[in-house]
Each structure stands twice: as C-alpha cells, then as structure tokens.
Design a protein around this motif. Structure first.
Motif, PDB file in Angstrom:
ATOM      1  N   ILE A  10       0.622  -1.079   0.059  1.00 33.09           N
ATOM      2  CA  ILE A  10      -0.118  -0.193  -0.310  1.00 33.09           C
ATOM      3  C   ILE A  10       0.865   1.210  -0.107  1.00 33.09           C
ATOM      4  O   ILE A  10       1.973   1.461   0.878  1.00 33.09           O
ATOM      5  CB  ILE A  10      -0.787   0.005   1.205  1.00 33.09           C
ATOM      6  N   ALA A  20      -7.706   0.676   3.773  1.00 34.36           N
ATOM      7  CA  ALA A  20      -6.939  -0.379   2.778  1.00 34.36           C
ATOM      8  C   ALA A  20      -6.455  -1.530   3.862  1.00 34.36           C
ATOM      9  O   ALA A  20      -6.846  -2.533   3.711  1.00 34.36           O
ATOM     10  CB  ALA A  20      -6.313   0.130   1.619  1.00 34.36           C
ATOM     11  N   TYR A 131      -0.366  -7.771  -4.920  1.00 34.77           N
ATOM     12  CA  TYR A 131      -1.272  -6.626  -4.982  1.00 34.77           C
ATOM     13  C   TYR A 131      -0.641  -5.462  -4.871  1.00 34.77           C
ATOM     14  O   TYR A 131       0.144  -5.231  -3.872  1.00 34.77           O
ATOM     15  CB  TYR A 131      -2.428  -6.869  -3.957  1.00 34.77           C
ATOM     16  N   ILE A 133      -1.620  -1.359  -4.062  1.00 34.51           N
ATOM     17  CA  ILE A 133      -2.727  -0.325  -3.721  1.00 34.51           C
ATOM     18  C   ILE A 133      -2.132   0.933  -3.636  1.00 34.51           C
ATOM     19  O   ILE A 133      -1.303   1.080  -2.719  1.00 34.51           O
ATOM     20  CB  ILE A 133      -3.401  -0.892  -2.491  1.00 34.51           C
ATOM     21  N   TYR A 387      -4.094  -4.269  -9.398  1.00 33.57           N
ATOM     22  CA  TYR A 387      -3.801  -2.895  -9.144  1.00 33.57           C
ATOM     23  C   TYR A 387      -5.158  -2.180  -8.667  1.00 33.57           C
ATOM     24  O   TYR A 387      -5.990  -2.345  -9.320  1.00 33.57           O
ATOM     25  CB  TYR A 387      -3.065  -2.408  -9.864  1.00 33.57           C
ATOM     26  N   LEU A 388      -5.372  -1.649  -7.492  1.00 32.81           N
ATOM     27  CA  LEU A 388      -6.220  -0.996  -7.104  1.00 32.81           C
ATOM     28  C   LEU A 388      -5.649   0.531  -6.868  1.00 32.81           C
ATOM     29  O   LEU A 388      -4.721   0.545  -5.840  1.00 32.81           O
ATOM     30  CB  LEU A 388      -7.200  -1.403  -5.764  1.00 32.81           C
ATOM     31  N   SER A 389      -6.402   1.641  -7.605  1.00 30.10           N
ATOM     32  CA  SER A 389      -5.865   2.902  -7.260  1.00 30.10           C
ATOM     33  C   SER A 389      -7.048   3.689  -6.408  1.00 30.10           C
ATOM     34  O   SER A 389      -8.089   3.983  -7.187  1.00 30.10           O
ATOM     35  CB  SER A 389      -5.494   3.684  -8.575  1.00 30.10           C
ATOM     36  N   MET A 412     -12.956  -3.933  -2.481  1.00 30.68           N
ATOM     37  CA  MET A 412     -11.758  -4.681  -2.240  1.00 30.68           C
ATOM     38  C   MET A 412     -12.308  -5.869  -1.709  1.00 30.68           C
ATOM     39  O   MET A 412     -11.995  -7.059  -2.077  1.00 30.68           O
ATOM     40  CB  MET A 412     -10.947  -4.003  -1.170  1.00 30.68           C
TER      41      MET A 412
END
Length: 495
Positions: A10, A20, A131, A133, A387-389, A412
């Motif tokens: 993260i 997150a 992952y 983030i 990928y999470l933005s 998520m």
C-alpha cells in the motif's frame, strides 16, 4: 535488487491507506506493508498543521462509519484532533506495525513472467508484491506557482503544507497567495498578529456561515456510553450532505440550480453583512456559479478584510523582487514573509502520484493523458492486473472522503474475496467493462453542475486539463456502496 516479497504493498499512510489495511486484515492478510514518504501517518492531516486548520465537513460525517469517535470537541474539529483520530484508528486496528515511514516510492512495474508487481524505492530497493494499492490521496502534491523572480526574494517563503510551527508572524509584513479553503482558514489567523497582510487573489471563493458547535463533556460521555446517539447525529449530517451533493451537483440540471442560487445568496448576504466597502465586496464576489469551485465555511474570513492592515490585491502578480512583490498595475508591496496557500497539483502530479507501468508497457499517466481519465468503479484500469488505485478518476463521491473510502473497502472485499474463493492469482478489469463504465459516467455527468452551470472562470480542481469533471463519481453514497457489493464479477478477468 529484490529483497522482500509481500501479498500487498500500500502506497500512502493516510486515511485511504489505513482503510485499505484494515480491509486486508479483515480478510486475513498479514503479509503487507504500507509505505509513506513522510515520517508519520495521517497523510494530509500530518503534512498540514498551519494555524486555523480544521475540517470543513462535520466530524460526525468525516470519519470511518465503522469507527465513530466520541471525543470530538466540536462539530468542525481541528487538524490536531483529526490527526489524533488517525493515530487512534491505526493503533486500534493494528496497522501501524505494517507502516514504513520516510520511504519514497518512485514507481511500480508489472512483471508478466512472475505475475507480480515490482515496486521501486528511492533507496534502490525493489519490493515484490501480488497486489499493489496506491492510496496517495487527491491532495498530496503541493503546487508552487511559477512567479518570475521568486528565487530572488530575500525573505521567508513558506508553503502551507510545510508550515514552520516556530514561525511567529507578529509585527511582520506578510503576503499570502491564494484564496482557497486553506487560505480562508489561515488569513484570519495571520491577520491577528501581522503588522501588514496583503492577500493576492486570483479567483474569489464562495464562503457561507459556519454553524459550528462545541460538544460538552456530558455529550462526549453520552456518545461513548450510548453510541447510537452519535450515529443518529451522523445520519442527520450525512443526509444533509448527501442532499446537498445530489441537488447542487449531481442532479443540477433537474433542479435548475435552485439550491445553488440560494447558497450563493447566502454567501452574498454574509458579504453584505460583514463588508461595507462596495468595491471590496465586488472583488470578493465570484463570477461563476456556486459549487463550480469547492465552497467553504467561515464566520471570520470576510470580516478580516475590514481591518486597516489587511489588503486585497486581485490584479495579478507581475514579478517578485528581493524585498517584495510587484503587481501587474506596477504597485509594489514590501514583504518580509511570503505564504503560499496555492493548494495542490492535482492532475499533473497526482494522476498518478507515482509512475505505474502495467502489462504491455502501458504507462498509466501517459494512457490517461493520451486517451481520457478513466477508472472502472473509480479503482481499476485495464492492463493493470492486481492494481487498485484509490485516488483515481470517478472515485470521489463529493465533499466527504470517508464515503469514498467506504465503497472502495467494499469493492476490495468483494473482489479479493472472490480471488480467495477461486484460488486465483490475478484480476484485471476488462476493456469492455471499463469502456461501459466510462460511457455511463459521461452520461451521468451530463446532468451535473459542471456541464450545465457557468464554471468557466472557476479554475476548479474538479476539472482535468482537458476540461472534463472526471474527479467526481456522480451518484449517491448509498448507490456507490451498493454497486461496490454487487458489481458483476464478470467485469474482471480472474485467473
């Protein structure tokens, strides 16, 4: 050299990064790290500590829904209290031990062969993670104006994001550039001590009365012992803000801007009641519609300009010299200290905040600028697996960041929960789903304030460099949270 491998990395230890992390821990993940370039957590609430700093959303609403705080001293809490809340939440949910401070992330690249992200740090290290983030926030890159001669100035220059707590403005000749939400809080505080204060305004801001109130010790005890009482207050403030965003922004076309006209009249009444000088009042009056640029609350901002040692300059700056500022009309103001309340570089430096290279060498920042700013559900982009933005186009629900974080945590939970259930290793939103979502957002924005009101002169960070208002997700919080728990899993390729 790759030295460590994680399930998740993260980037950012503000409220988004903390949220997150909490969601990851709820799902059983422990092998993750939170990286932040600062030396403490809290994001913007750690970086900013200028005089007068306070939240401009009621703190009953500006908090995680699952973690109400019974200890707020007032409805619009100070920056110190918000920072303390971040500390308390991080400790309670045991996420602080995952944090690494003074760690700058330079970029991340997807390794197709290893099916991992390689995250490059400024010290030369490379971390590997399944992952990635990014939780860098919308307001993380300070904007410094390019003023001719600024490097020649012999006095003190301070940006509000790097405030020197030892600085005493007493008896100083101060110039402050900017009249946004930060300046509205800071200007009255500087005026209390400065010998002379000149405010350089590019765009006036709508200011409405601040109906603040203090919570007594008795009220705090009640909140702690009977949490439902605080949740009732939150339900009220949430509903008010949801209504404001709905009628004043998202569905502006349907209401013909009636709410915005009324709000502008309230601001006009405040100016009329506090400023008798007609010329000064005219200079402080915006020429765009209410809401095009984020408005703010204050009971002292307009009144400060009545003081004889406070001056408003709205003619623009020609250059700086060693001892002061020369305006476009040729007048010069001698200055000891220059304060930059110039906000943040939202689009150019923040989308994305780090270089992110996905599959097939797709550079996220370049792709956004070559095509359009876009993100499925405000978090995912095609060709960027795993990928999470959390600070993306169409992510922000308006006014309250915590509502945005809540739906992202739900997203998520659904997505990573499906990954675990299938025993999968990668997810990636499809091009078709992303395009469909972009088309839908574009259509919904057609009813919004930004495409129907007069926003031409607002210079608002809501608009990207192409003039599209792609920061806002044009829907209610309730609908966004519902979608986060129900979006079609077929919108992702999960392998």
């Amino acid at each position: 050299m790759t030295s460590e491998r994680f399930d998740a990395v993260i980037v950012g230890a503000g409220f988004a990064g903390i949220g997150a992390a909490i969601q990851l821990k709820r799902m059983g993940y422990e092998n993750f790290v939170i990286l932040d370039r600062e030396d403490d957590l809290g994001g913007t609430w750690y970086v900013n500590h200028y005089p007068g700093l306070a939240v401009d959303v009621p703190t009953t609403t500006y908090s995680y829904f699952f973690e109400p705080n019974p200890n707020w001293s007032r409805l619009f809490a100070t920056g110190n209290e918000i920072k303390q809340y971040a500390d308390d939440v991080a400790d309670k949910y045991d996420v602080r031990r995952h944090m690494r401070f003074s760690t700058t992330v330079e970029g991340a690249r997807w390794d197709e062969d290893a099916r991992l992200w390689r995250v490059g740090l400024a010290d030369g290290q490379t971390l590997s993670t399944q992952y990635l983030i990014t939780a860098t926030g919308f307001l993380s890159q300070p904007h410094v104006p390019d003023i001719p001669g600024i490097t020649e100035f012999d006095g003190r220059i301070v940006h509000t994001t790097a405030w020197d707590d030892s600085y005493d403005p007493a008896g100083e000749r101060i110039a402050i550039i900017g009249t946004g939400a930060t300046a509205v809080q800071l200007i009255p505080e500087l005026a209390k001590k400065a010998a002379d204060l000149t405010v350089y305004q590019r765009t006036p801001i709508f200011v409405v009365p601040k109906f603040d109130l203090h919570f007594s010790e008795r009220a705090k005890r009640l909140f702690a012992r009977v949490p439902v009482t605080q949740r009732i207050i939150r339900a009220v403030t949430d509903s008010i803000y949801e209504w404001v965003v709905s009628v004043g922004v998202v569905h502006y076309w349907r209401t013909r801007g009636r709410f915005n006209i009324a709000a502008a009249d309230l601001s006009k009444t405040l100016r009329w009641a506090t400023i008798r000088d007609k010329q000064l009042r005219a200079k402080l009056t915006p020429d765009y519609d209410f809401g095009c640029k984020r408005p703010t609350f204050s009971n002292s901002y307009y009144r400060t300009f009545n003081k004889p040692h406070v001056h408003l300059q709205d003619g623009g700056i020609a250059r700086m010299e060693a001892d002061g500022i020369v305006a476009n009309d040729g007048t010069k103001t001698v200055v000891d200290t220059l304060v930059l309340a110039t906000g943040f570089d939202l689009w150019e430096a923040n989308f994305p905040a780090i270089e992110v290279i996905g599959r097939n060498g797709r550079n996220l920042g370049k792709w956004w600028r070559d095509t359009r700013f876009q993100a499925y559900q405000g978090v995912s982009m095609p060709l960027f697996p795993n990928y999470l933005s959390l600070a993306s186009p169409y992510a922000f629900l308006g006014l309250n960041f915590f509502n945005t974080m809540e739906y992202q945590m739900r997203h998520m939970e659904r997505l990573l929960g499906e990954m675990k259930q299938r025993g999968a290793t990668t997810f990636e939103v499809t091009e078709e789903a992303n395009t469909r979502y972009l088309d839908r957002m574009t259509e919904l924005l057609g009813e919004s304030l930004f495409l129907n009101a007069d926003c031409a002169s607002a210079r608002s960070y809501y608009f990207n460099p192409s003039g599209e208002p792609t920061l806002l997700r044009p829907m209610s919080t309730r609908k966004a949270i519902k979608e986060a728990g129900e979006f079609p899993l077929t919108d992702y390729q999960i392998n």
